[in-house]
Design a protein around this motif. Structure first.
Motif, PDB file in Angstrom:
ATOM      1  N   ASP B 156     -15.268   7.997   2.218  1.00 20.85           N
ATOM      2  CA  ASP B 156     -14.834   7.887   3.609  1.00 20.85           C
ATOM      3  C   ASP B 156     -13.426   8.436   3.839  1.00 20.85           C
ATOM      4  OD1 ASP B 156     -17.198   6.801   4.363  1.00 20.85           O
ATOM      5  OD2 ASP B 156     -16.527   4.723   4.278  1.00 20.85           O
ATOM      6  N   LEU B 157     -12.843   9.056   2.838  1.00 16.99           N
ATOM      7  CA  LEU B 157     -11.488   9.564   3.033  1.00 16.99           C
ATOM      8  C   LEU B 157     -11.526  10.940   3.681  1.00 16.99           C
ATOM      9  CD1 LEU B 157      -9.718   8.459  -0.267  1.00 16.99           C
ATOM     10  CD2 LEU B 157      -9.937   7.250   1.916  1.00 16.99           C
ATOM     11  N   VAL B 158     -10.468  11.221   4.421  1.00 19.41           N
ATOM     12  CA  VAL B 158     -10.336  12.528   5.056  1.00 19.41           C
ATOM     13  C   VAL B 158     -10.354  13.596   3.966  1.00 19.41           C
ATOM     14  CG1 VAL B 158      -8.828  13.962   6.469  1.00 19.41           C
ATOM     15  CG2 VAL B 158      -8.980  11.497   6.886  1.00 19.41           C
ATOM     16  N   LYS B 159     -11.087  14.659   4.207  1.00 16.68           N
ATOM     17  CA  LYS B 159     -11.262  15.669   3.161  1.00 16.68           C
ATOM     18  C   LYS B 159     -10.036  16.593   3.043  1.00 16.68           C
ATOM     19  CE  LYS B 159     -15.305  14.366   1.702  1.00 16.68           C
ATOM     20  NZ  LYS B 159     -15.077  12.932   2.015  1.00 16.68           N
ATOM     21  N   ARG B 160      -8.895  15.973   2.979  1.00 18.41           N
ATOM     22  CA  ARG B 160      -7.656  16.691   2.677  1.00 18.41           C
ATOM     23  C   ARG B 160      -7.096  16.051   1.417  1.00 18.41           C
ATOM     24  NH1 ARG B 160      -5.142  16.899   8.815  1.00 18.41           N
ATOM     25  NH2 ARG B 160      -6.704  18.326   9.628  1.00 18.41           N
ATOM     26  N   TRP B 161      -7.369  16.659   0.295  1.00 17.59           N
ATOM     27  CA  TRP B 161      -6.964  16.126  -1.000  1.00 17.59           C
ATOM     28  C   TRP B 161      -7.482  14.698  -1.217  1.00 17.59           C
ATOM     29  CZ3 TRP B 161      -5.470  20.057  -3.741  1.00 17.59           C
ATOM     30  CH2 TRP B 161      -4.766  21.109  -3.136  1.00 17.59           C
ATOM     31  N   PRO B 162      -8.766  14.461  -0.985  1.00 16.75           N
ATOM     32  CA  PRO B 162      -9.257  13.085  -1.163  1.00 16.75           C
ATOM     33  C   PRO B 162      -9.080  12.576  -2.591  1.00 16.75           C
ATOM     34  CG  PRO B 162     -11.094  14.629  -0.960  1.00 16.75           C
ATOM     35  CD  PRO B 162      -9.844  15.386  -0.590  1.00 16.75           C
ATOM     36  N   SER B 163      -9.205  13.465  -3.573  1.00 16.83           N
ATOM     37  CA  SER B 163      -9.038  13.014  -4.958  1.00 16.83           C
ATOM     38  C   SER B 163      -7.620  12.517  -5.203  1.00 16.83           C
ATOM     39  CB  SER B 163      -9.361  14.144  -5.932  1.00 16.83           C
ATOM     40  OG  SER B 163     -10.746  14.398  -5.949  1.00 16.83           O
ATOM     41  N   PHE B 164      -6.679  13.159  -4.549  1.00 12.03           N
ATOM     42  CA  PHE B 164      -5.286  12.735  -4.736  1.00 12.03           C
ATOM     43  C   PHE B 164      -4.983  11.474  -3.921  1.00 12.03           C
ATOM     44  CE2 PHE B 164      -5.235  16.798  -6.689  1.00 12.03           C
ATOM     45  CZ  PHE B 164      -4.232  16.736  -7.646  1.00 12.03           C
ATOM     46  N   GLN B 165      -5.609  11.342  -2.760  1.00  9.58           N
ATOM     47  CA  GLN B 165      -5.463  10.076  -2.020  1.00  9.58           C
ATOM     48  C   GLN B 165      -6.000   8.907  -2.846  1.00  9.58           C
ATOM     49  OE1 GLN B 165      -6.737   9.868   2.144  1.00  9.58           O
ATOM     50  NE2 GLN B 165      -6.998  12.082   2.137  1.00  9.58           N
ATOM     51  N   MET B 166      -7.182   9.131  -3.389  1.00 13.42           N
ATOM     52  CA  MET B 166      -7.840   8.071  -4.159  1.00 13.42           C
ATOM     53  C   MET B 166      -7.095   7.829  -5.466  1.00 13.42           C
ATOM     54  SD  MET B 166     -10.556   6.177  -3.604  1.00 13.42           S
ATOM     55  CE  MET B 166     -10.920   4.771  -4.649  1.00 13.42           C
ATOM     56  N   LEU B 184       1.763  -5.874  -4.013  1.00 10.48           N
ATOM     57  CA  LEU B 184       0.542  -5.073  -3.954  1.00 10.48           C
ATOM     58  C   LEU B 184       0.053  -4.949  -2.509  1.00 10.48           C
ATOM     59  CD1 LEU B 184      -1.801  -3.661  -5.514  1.00 10.48           C
ATOM     60  CD2 LEU B 184      -2.956  -5.871  -5.466  1.00 10.48           C
ATOM     61  N   LEU B 185       0.063  -6.077  -1.769  1.00 10.90           N
ATOM     62  CA  LEU B 185      -0.364  -6.027  -0.364  1.00 10.90           C
ATOM     63  C   LEU B 185       0.475  -5.032   0.425  1.00 10.90           C
ATOM     64  CD1 LEU B 185      -1.008  -9.751   0.696  1.00 10.90           C
ATOM     65  CD2 LEU B 185      -2.691  -7.990   0.104  1.00 10.90           C
ATOM     66  N   SER B 186       1.760  -5.082   0.175  1.00  8.82           N
ATOM     67  CA  SER B 186       2.662  -4.189   0.887  1.00  8.82           C
ATOM     68  C   SER B 186       2.351  -2.732   0.554  1.00  8.82           C
ATOM     69  CB  SER B 186       4.102  -4.536   0.507  1.00  8.82           C
ATOM     70  OG  SER B 186       4.984  -3.675   1.168  1.00  8.82           O
ATOM     71  N   LYS B 187       2.174  -2.470  -0.730  1.00  6.23           N
ATOM     72  CA  LYS B 187       1.952  -1.096  -1.176  1.00  6.23           C
ATOM     73  C   LYS B 187       0.635  -0.530  -0.669  1.00  6.23           C
ATOM     74  CE  LYS B 187       4.942   0.839  -3.876  1.00  6.23           C
ATOM     75  NZ  LYS B 187       5.707   1.987  -3.344  1.00  6.23           N
ATOM     76  N   ILE B 188      -0.449  -1.299  -0.791  1.00  6.61           N
ATOM     77  CA  ILE B 188      -1.737  -0.732  -0.378  1.00  6.61           C
ATOM     78  C   ILE B 188      -1.777  -0.501   1.127  1.00  6.61           C
ATOM     79  CG2 ILE B 188      -3.032  -1.652  -2.360  1.00  6.61           C
ATOM     80  CD1 ILE B 188      -4.215  -3.785  -0.534  1.00  6.61           C
ATOM     81  N   THR B 189      -1.049  -1.349   1.868  1.00  4.52           N
ATOM     82  CA  THR B 189      -1.020  -1.190   3.322  1.00  4.52           C
ATOM     83  C   THR B 189      -0.370   0.134   3.727  1.00  4.52           C
ATOM     84  OG1 THR B 189      -0.938  -3.594   3.603  1.00  4.52           O
ATOM     85  CG2 THR B 189      -0.187  -2.263   5.459  1.00  4.52           C
ATOM     86  N   ARG B 190       0.526   0.619   2.873  1.00  5.77           N
ATOM     87  CA  ARG B 190       1.235   1.859   3.196  1.00  5.77           C
ATOM     88  C   ARG B 190       0.518   3.113   2.721  1.00  5.77           C
ATOM     89  NH1 ARG B 190       7.291   0.552   3.544  1.00  5.77           N
ATOM     90  NH2 ARG B 190       7.223  -1.691   3.944  1.00  5.77           N
ATOM     91  N   THR B 191      -0.597   2.944   1.989  1.00  9.75           N
ATOM     92  CA  THR B 191      -1.230   4.152   1.445  1.00  9.75           C
ATOM     93  C   THR B 191      -2.067   4.885   2.482  1.00  9.75           C
ATOM     94  OG1 THR B 191      -3.195   2.946   0.673  1.00  9.75           O
ATOM     95  CG2 THR B 191      -1.374   3.206  -0.913  1.00  9.75           C
ATOM     96  N   ARG B 192      -2.071   6.188   2.332  1.00  7.49           N
ATOM     97  CA  ARG B 192      -2.934   7.032   3.165  1.00  7.49           C
ATOM     98  C   ARG B 192      -4.397   6.626   2.994  1.00  7.49           C
ATOM     99  NH1 ARG B 192      -3.451  12.735   4.487  1.00  7.49           N
ATOM    100  NH2 ARG B 192      -5.056  12.761   6.092  1.00  7.49           N
ATOM    101  N   ALA B 193      -4.774   6.352   1.750  1.00  2.88           N
ATOM    102  CA  ALA B 193      -6.178   6.051   1.469  1.00  2.88           C
ATOM    103  C   ALA B 193      -6.641   4.835   2.267  1.00  2.88           C
ATOM    104  CB  ALA B 193      -6.385   5.826  -0.021  1.00  2.88           C
ATOM    105  N   MET B 194      -5.880   3.744   2.188  1.00  2.00           N
ATOM    106  CA  MET B 194      -6.286   2.535   2.909  1.00  2.00           C
ATOM    107  C   MET B 194      -6.203   2.767   4.414  1.00  2.00           C
ATOM    108  SD  MET B 194      -7.541  -0.480   2.554  1.00  2.00           S
ATOM    109  CE  MET B 194      -7.178  -1.268   0.979  1.00  2.00           C
ATOM    110  N   GLY B 195      -5.154   3.461   4.838  1.00  2.00           N
ATOM    111  CA  GLY B 195      -4.974   3.707   6.261  1.00  2.00           C
ATOM    112  C   GLY B 195      -6.134   4.458   6.892  1.00  2.00           C
ATOM    113  N   ASP B 196      -6.669   5.408   6.139  1.00  2.00           N
ATOM    114  CA  ASP B 196      -7.825   6.145   6.648  1.00  2.00           C
ATOM    115  C   ASP B 196      -9.116   5.359   6.442  1.00  2.00           C
ATOM    116  OD1 ASP B 196      -6.546   8.331   7.696  1.00  2.00           O
ATOM    117  OD2 ASP B 196      -6.690   9.531   5.874  1.00  2.00           O
TER     118      ASP B 196
END
Lengths: 462, 561
Positions: B156-166, B184-196
């Motif tokens: 479900d990640l945007v197909k712009r470098w999804p492997s690097f997002q993941m 951990l909660l703080s960090k994952i909330t800031r990730t592109r992967a979770m945001g998308d």
């Protein structure tokens, strides 16, 4: 703070038990042989019927599936949906002209469902508006005053998926597709082929006695491709089988061994029958996707139902990817294209098999979504619209009550989350009745049904 | 359980010789009370002496522990744990740095080339590589368990470098696997992967037109990541009211309110849209779309907007009494057993509340508590019919790969996703069908002894008539030929045992199943492989492969205990 009404489940159970006591049957097993005989008496030896549930996992966006088309309501819709609204001019080709009077309300199919427009026009498909999980008839006032029993955890995916499938909040509740199977499995010479999932297993198909069966996209899976040798040796093959089903005192191990045995027991029979109807005989399933794969194997299973001694079957197809909090317009279009293309191909296959009158296909989903946009998508809602297709369907009609389009209407509990005006139980009862479950058995099948006026149990869709 | 309490592996007959003990002798030892250990202090209080169980050796205990703590026991790991004991092994693992991040490895392997920009395959290569090959196995196992809780799916990640997002998202989980839950909660909330993935990127504050903030993350961070739907006691059981009803953890209004906090999130617009750095840059908050008014949820209020409000909201969630039992139970289920006793959950949850130094949310302490609890290590539980968990398909595959020295065709590690349920495992890391993962924690198969006993078996959700047989067919191919893409086992260290079916089967059963196969199954496998004549071509490899597949498909292996 709301609480789940566990005592509600107990009441339901007691009611169900007492109903059965009144009917003169034992409380366990829940569905007695008497029930089966009563329902079975409706069947003849030559007939066949199947129900096919197409479950849209994730919660389908109702408002962009069956779109308000009359000018006033489209305007309201477009205002609330903004960027995710479908323009009225794009809907002209898929406007529905139902045979029934909607008092000025008009609807159009999402243009991506254009392949279904001819099915509707030909009377083979119906639309049911605003159906969802309810325990009893519910108004907005009752909802906000908390004076009505509500299904637990509205708006939560897994909770509502389970409630749609079971219409029961008990932990470990059976599914109503499976309970229908409980009633009819006596028709089938192989009861294990009563409830069949073409994808992952679903609680929907799990009855109080019926245990559903999963089939692969090309049939049952043959161990080692059907070879009787492991690494060139028959002795090793024998030992492999023994290892796979070795008794294990551990509970999970025993269950795993039982699963393996079940699969092995059925594979030969099922595949021998399927060999007579190769996939190549179903060219209408030309698209390549997981939905088509599931529909194709169901069509093939229906084609060999008499060989397999099956007279009543309930099938399940899961289609995921409907939880569109963002990117809704494009993603929904793609998913609906898959849905519409698959459903119309399936109907074509049934007609080719000559069983179109005997198979009814219907959609269900976790919940509907908000009418209001969250910018680029919609959020979890409650009631939603569903499609019913088949030769026996009184199609070309729109059933249910058209919901008011707007926020803070009497149909809304916030952001256009619809309070269902038809319950899953009424939807299920309508389908079950067509399938052959007797009127008097319906409350056993659907314990909440008794909370709805008896005149509304049959929606007349099929 | 205090961190300081040492956990010893009772000694066994000398290492290397253990697998050669004749079964009859082993049985006799068990019948004498399971007391082969030379350190009675750690011997089981109740003798294990049933006719179906071999004597439990130190090697078996070590392998069992490694089954909980790693992605598969190797012969070297078993020897090491027997040598130094569980505590020392854990200490070493906790101190072990990561060899390389997913991000850096993908870059070093050329996967940052623009031709990979839309592809998800580099993620598969990198994750399989680390799960199978990385030395920091405890971290790998824990982070994979965390990915089953804090789910993101590359599909479900945007197909712009999804492997690097993941890959970056997994790096965050790995980097925090021994860190603090709150960070951990703080960090994952800031990730592109979770945001998308949970779609709060692009969510805007209410603007008066009827449009509402996206509720996805607000709902699922509470339901699936931290609290669950119903209030929990510290021991993981549900709180009930006077009528026996469960109590909701939060209301729909709480979701709507919290959603106001997760507004205005955007990818960093100072970077070009296709810049690979966007896959790991913190999300930024656009003040024009961010709600700065108040949000009241879980009985508290935050306001002011920006990351300050986000952090304040995460503080409120983190402080909720459900978090310790929720996370404790999830980790126990992922690593040890599907139906822990409330007392076990409470012991771990207590460590979450306070690691002994007054710190809440110390994941390292939680992990140690989970893995060294008496319930995880008890020999008695091996005989308890309700103990254990179904090994997830991914785990079975990595178990084989690690235990039998599987290596890739080359350093690019091109092992693909194995999520196909009609061909492969029906599961692959980072490919969950939704935020509800491949299986849900309270799943119990219907019409089973599991559900009849009121137990759950989450991994059973992806075990059905199709996947159960596809697994056997797939694993036979893996065992005998390896993957077509080039991950092939090396069984040369087993060839010396091939002439001795008892020793060979015991060694394979030890590495994969901690020696937990019943005598009946062991003997059936031994006698089957003995039927392969020593004069047959490749007899050693045939015996090895046959024994391996028979163990891998046995319910006594498939259920980890």
């Amino acid at each position: 703070m709301t609480s789940i009404l566990l005592n509600q489940s107990r009441r339901t159970f007691l009611r169900r038990t007492s109903q059965m006591a009144l009917a003169g049957v034992a409380a366990a097993p829940l569905l007695s042989s008497l029930d089966l005989i009563r329902t079975a008496s409706a069947a003849t030896s030559t007939d066949y019927k199947a129900l096919v549930c197409v479950f849209l996992h994730g919660g389908n966006d109702y408002a962009n599936t069956i779109v308000p088309y009359d000018a006033d309501n489209h305007t309201l819709y477009a205002m609330l949906r903004n960027k995710i609204a479908i323009g009225r001019s794009d809907l002209g080709a898929t406007v529905l002209s139902p045979a029934n009077d909607l008092e000025g309300r008009q609807y159009a199919l999402n243009p991506a469902l254009s392949s279904l427009a001819p099915q509707f026009a030909a009377g083979k498909m119906a639309v049911l508006l605003n159906v969802g999980t309810l325990i009893e008839p519910t108004t907005r006032t009752q909802y906000f005053n908390q004076t009505v029993q509500l299904p637990p955890k509205l708006f939560s995916h897994n909770s509502q998926q389970a409630y749609v499938a079971t219409s029961n909040s008990d932990a470990g509740a059976s599914g109503w597709g499976g309970r229908i199977g409980d009633f009819v499995q006596a028709y089938n010479s192989n009861p294990q082929l009563t409830c069949i999932s073409a994808g992952q297993q679903s609680v929907f198909l799990s009855g109080d006695t019926v245990n559903p069966y999963c089939i692969g996209k090309t049939g049952a899976v043959d161990l080692l491709g059907g070879s009787s040798l492991l690494l060139g040796s028959a002795d090793l093959h024998e030992a492999l089988l023994q290892s796979m089903t070795a008794g294990d005192t551990n509970i999970f191990g025993g269950d795993y061994a039982a699963l393996t045995s079940r699969s092995q027991d059925m594979a030969g029979t099922v595949n021998a029958a399927l060999d007579s109807v190769p996939a190549s005989q179903f060219p209408m399933f030309s698209a390549s996707n997981a939905f088509i794969d599931q529909l194709r194997i169901i069509a093939r299973m229906i084609a060999v139902s008499s060989e397999l001694g099956a007279k009543r079957q309930v099938f399940f197809v899961g289609l995921g990817g409907w939880d569109m909090h963002s990117g809704l317009l494009a993603r929904h279009e793609a998913m609906l294209g898959t849905l519409g293309g698959g459903l119309s191909a399936f109907q074509d296959a049934l007609e080719q098999l000559g069983v179109a009158q005997q198979v009814t296909t219907f959609t269900a989903s976790d919940f509907g979504r908000t009418l209001a946009s969250n910018g680029d998508g919609s959020d979890h809602g409650w009631g939603g619209h569903q499609l019913i297709m088949g030769g026996a369907v009184n199609g070309g009609r729109i059933y249910g009550t058209p919901p008011k389009v707007g926020i803070n209407t009497s149909d809304d509990v916030g952001s256009g989350r619809l309070i269902p005006t038809t319950s899953v139980d009424q939807y299920a009862a309508t389908l079950a009745r067509w399938f052959g479950v007797s009127d008097s058995d319906l409350p056993l099948l659907l314990p909440n049904l008794a909370n709805f006026d008896r005149s509304t149990w049959n929606l007349g869709i099929v | 359980m205090s961190d300081a309490q040492p956990v010893e592996i009772p000694d066994a007959p000398s290492r290397g010789a253990a697998h050669a003990i004749p079964a009859v002798l082993a049985l006799a030892t068990a019948a004498c009370g399971g007391g082969e250990g030379s350190e009675p202090a750690a011997a089981p209080s109740t003798p294990v002496a049933t006719p179906t169980t071999s004597a439990i050796t130190a090697e078996m205990r070590a392998s069992r522990f490694l089954g909980h703590a790693t992605n598969g026991a190797t012969r070297a790991d078993i020897d090491l744990v027997v040598d130094i004991g569980i505590d020392a092994w854990l200490d070493a693992q906790f101190l072990m740095d990561r060899t390389i991040s997913h991000w850096d490895w993908m870059v070093a392997s050329g996967y940052s080339d623009v031709s990979y920009r839309g592809l998800t395959s580099p993620w598969d290569y990198s994750i399989w590589r680390q799960l199978i090959e990385a030395e920091d196995q405890l971290r790998q196992r824990v982070a994979l368990a965390m990915l089953d809780i804090f789910v993101v799916s590359i599909a479900d990640l945007v197909k712009r470098w999804p492997s690097f997002q993941m890959g970056f998202y997994m790096d965050v989980l790995l980097d925090h696997a021994f860190g603090n839950f709150r960070d951990l909660l703080s960090k994952i909330t800031r990730t592109r992967a979770m945001g998308d993935f949970l779609t709060y990127v692009g969510s805007a504050k209410e603007n008066g037109t009827g449009e509402m903030p996206d509720e996805n993350y607000a709902r699922e961070i509470m339901q699936l990541f931290t609290l669950g739907l119903y209030q929990l006691n510290q021991d993981g059981t549900y709180v009930v009211d006077a009528n026996g009803a469960y109590l909701s953890t939060y209301s729909e209004v709480d979701v709507t309110q919290l959603a106001r906090v997760f507004t205005g999130f955007e990818v960093d617009t100072s970077l070009a849209a296709m810049d690979i750095e966007l896959a790991r840059a913190d999300l930024v908050i656009d003040p024009t779309l961010n709600e700065t008014g108040s949000a009241t949820f879980l009985g508290s209020t935050v306001s002011g907007g920006g990351y300050a409000a986000v952090e304040a909201a995460l503080d409120i969630i983190f402080a909720h009494p459900n978090v310790p039992p929720f996370f404790a139970k999830a980790m126990i289920r992922a690593l040890v057993t599907s139906n822990p006793t409330p007392a076990y959950v409470a012991r771990v949850a207590d460590v979450f509340v306070d690691n002994g130094a007054g710190v809440r949310g110390d994941i390292k302490a939680v992990v140690r508590s989970v893995l060294t609890d008496a319930e995880a290590l008890s020999d008695d539980n091996l005989e308890l019919a309700s103990f254990g968990r179904v090994r997830a398909p991914v785990q079975r595959f990595t178990n084989w790969a690690r235990s039998f020295n599987a290596s890739p065709a080359n350093d690019l590690w091109q092992v693909p996703t194995l999520e196909s349920r009609s061909q492969h495992l029906g599961q692959s890391p980072g490919h969950a069908p939704s935020v509800f993962n491949f299986f849900q924690p309270d799943y119990a198969p219907k019409h089973s002894s599991t559900s009849n006993a009121g137990l759950v078996a989450p991994e059973f959700q992806i075990a059905d008539e199709v996947t159960a047989i596809v697994y056997v067919n797939f694993m036979l191919k893996v065992v005998s030929e390896g993957l077509a893409s080039g991950l092939v086992g090396d069984y040369s260290d087993l060839e010396a045992l091939a002439a001795d079916p008892v020793a060979l089967v015991d060694e394979i059963a030890l590495r994969l199943a901690a020696g937990q196969l019943s005598q009946e199954t062991l003997e059936a496998i031994r006698s089957a492989i003995a039927s392969i004549s020593e004069t047959a071509v490749d007899y050693a490899q045939t015996r090895i492969k046959a024994a391996m597949i028979m163990v891998l498909v046995s319910p006594e292996y498939l259920i980890q205990r």
